[in-house]
Design a protein around this motif. Sequence first.
Motif, mmCIF file in Angstrom:
data_model
loop_
_atom_site.group_PDB
_atom_site.id
_atom_site.type_symbol
_atom_site.label_atom_id
_atom_site.label_comp_id
_atom_site.label_asym_id
_atom_site.label_seq_id
_atom_site.Cartn_x
_atom_site.Cartn_y
_atom_site.Cartn_z
ATOM 1 N N SER A 178 0.789 -1.111 -0.230
ATOM 2 C CA SER A 178 -0.419 -0.073 0.193
ATOM 3 C C SER A 178 0.610 0.675 -0.320
ATOM 4 O O SER A 178 2.045 1.272 0.246
ATOM 5 N N LYS A 179 0.194 2.152 -0.234
ATOM 6 C CA LYS A 179 0.765 3.709 -0.628
ATOM 7 C C LYS A 179 0.668 5.082 0.398
ATOM 8 O O LYS A 179 -0.237 4.850 1.241
ATOM 9 N N PRO A 180 1.587 5.816 0.792
ATOM 10 C CA PRO A 180 0.945 6.779 2.277
ATOM 11 C C PRO A 180 -0.550 7.366 2.051
ATOM 12 O O PRO A 180 -0.645 7.557 0.960
ATOM 13 N N THR A 232 -2.994 5.756 2.340
ATOM 14 C CA THR A 232 -4.327 5.098 2.421
ATOM 15 C C THR A 232 -4.428 3.769 3.813
ATOM 16 O O THR A 232 -3.354 4.533 4.476
ATOM 17 N N LYS A 233 -5.669 3.265 4.408
ATOM 18 C CA LYS A 233 -5.920 2.735 5.107
ATOM 19 C C LYS A 233 -5.269 1.681 5.674
ATOM 20 O O LYS A 233 -5.082 1.661 6.504
ATOM 21 N N ASP A 234 -4.672 1.013 4.828
ATOM 22 C CA ASP A 234 -3.874 -0.179 4.535
ATOM 23 C C ASP A 234 -2.873 -0.257 4.841
ATOM 24 O O ASP A 234 -2.191 -0.647 5.658
ATOM 25 N N TYR A 235 -1.710 1.430 4.286
ATOM 26 C CA TYR A 235 -0.151 1.680 4.509
ATOM 27 C C TYR A 235 0.059 1.821 5.972
ATOM 28 O O TYR A 235 -1.168 2.644 7.134
ATOM 29 N N GLY A 236 0.881 1.194 6.820
ATOM 30 C CA GLY A 236 1.098 1.063 8.155
ATOM 31 C C GLY A 236 2.618 0.113 7.764
ATOM 32 O O GLY A 236 3.507 0.681 7.646
ATOM 33 N N ALA A 237 3.026 0.078 9.585
ATOM 34 C CA ALA A 237 4.004 -0.214 10.155
ATOM 35 C C ALA A 237 4.406 -1.653 9.278
ATOM 36 O O ALA A 237 5.892 -1.517 9.063
ATOM 37 N N LEU A 238 4.022 -2.102 9.124
ATOM 38 C CA LEU A 238 4.227 -3.295 8.660
ATOM 39 C C LEU A 238 4.018 -2.992 6.859
ATOM 40 O O LEU A 238 5.747 -3.646 6.458
ATOM 41 N N THR A 239 3.745 -2.425 6.257
ATOM 42 C CA THR A 239 4.232 -1.771 4.832
ATOM 43 C C THR A 239 5.915 -0.725 4.779
ATOM 44 O O THR A 239 6.755 -1.511 4.430
ATOM 45 N N LEU A 240 6.204 0.377 6.296
ATOM 46 C CA LEU A 240 7.388 0.846 6.092
ATOM 47 C C LEU A 240 8.202 -0.090 6.254
ATOM 48 O O LEU A 240 9.163 0.046 5.633
ATOM 49 N N ALA A 241 7.689 -1.373 7.263
ATOM 50 C CA ALA A 241 9.463 -2.483 7.689
ATOM 51 C C ALA A 241 9.559 -3.217 6.449
ATOM 52 O O ALA A 241 10.743 -3.746 5.882
ATOM 53 N N VAL A 242 8.639 -4.069 5.431
ATOM 54 C CA VAL A 242 9.146 -4.272 4.721
ATOM 55 C C VAL A 242 9.692 -4.046 3.222
ATOM 56 O O VAL A 242 10.880 -4.437 2.305
ATOM 57 N N ASN A 243 8.996 -2.772 2.758
ATOM 58 C CA ASN A 243 9.571 -1.725 2.527
ATOM 59 C C ASN A 243 10.630 -0.917 2.372
ATOM 60 O O ASN A 243 11.899 -1.265 1.730
ATOM 61 N N TYR A 244 11.617 -1.367 4.027
ATOM 62 C CA TYR A 244 12.641 -0.737 4.093
ATOM 63 C C TYR A 244 13.573 -1.554 3.589
ATOM 64 O O TYR A 244 14.590 -1.171 2.866
#
Length: 288
Positions: free
Chosen positions: A162-164, A166-178
């Motif tokens: 998900s993208k910044p 949006t409702k799905d965007y969160g800590a998991l998004t950022l961690a995996v994309n890091y």
Amino acid sequence: MAYLGIPKNTIEVLQKYNFNFQKRFGQNFLIDTHVLERIISEAEITKDDVVLEIGPGIGTMTQYLCESASKVIAVEIDNTLIPILADTLSEYDNVTVINEDVLKLDINKIVEEECGGRPIKVVANLPYYITTPIIMSLFEKDVKIDSITVMIQKEVAERIISKPGTKDYGALTLAVNYYSQPEIVANVPPNCFMPRPNVSSAVIRMRRYEKPVVETENKALMFKLIKGSFLQRRKTLVNGISNFSELNFTKEEVAEALTQMGLSESIRGEKLTLADFATLSNILNKKI
């Protein structure tokens, strides 16, 4: 050779061993050869690869992996499946089955022993209840991984990409994309499994970066800032971080850092990109 991607063969094996599905292990076995072939293809498995499979079940995907890879290390937590795997994988000499909880396993040691330090590829049909801990454990332990290609709950896969804002965007998004570049490569309906899960699934491939896409002076601090920002999503980032017990910043310090970044003091965490969190952590790191 009885391929387990064919439902009839799966049923025969389960009946032969009087196998009962364990709800606590989230067991749903794949029974669709097209999906299995797609996973192998998207994971880009070649004869040069050593593959770590998590949760092989009765060995359905393991058979496909053994035919495509140089070596397969299959980690299965359910000891009742070990004799079944010995049977269904008996024709392959390039597979090692480990009866362990993957979260307690020293995967780095296995990679060193089996690959001589070359990166491993992870392929799995993950139990939905423990998807996030397994993915994060593989990244955080700095295991030498080329890519992770896993079947997970579709909802979780969508959260990861998900993208910044949006409702799905969160800590998991950022961690995996890091740590990696994630991409949903297939959607899988419930009828491809036995027993059928109540949710749709997706195959997501995460290609690990050689080095993270953002630079931060204090990675641990950045992830705490992310965690604090999303614990109470509806709060502003200033309130989320200043109220977070694992951090010790005042509202004024956080607000000042945001102003320095050209961002509003009333912004919420869900609006910040990974690069924003890296910048914020670098600014606040100077105050520690």
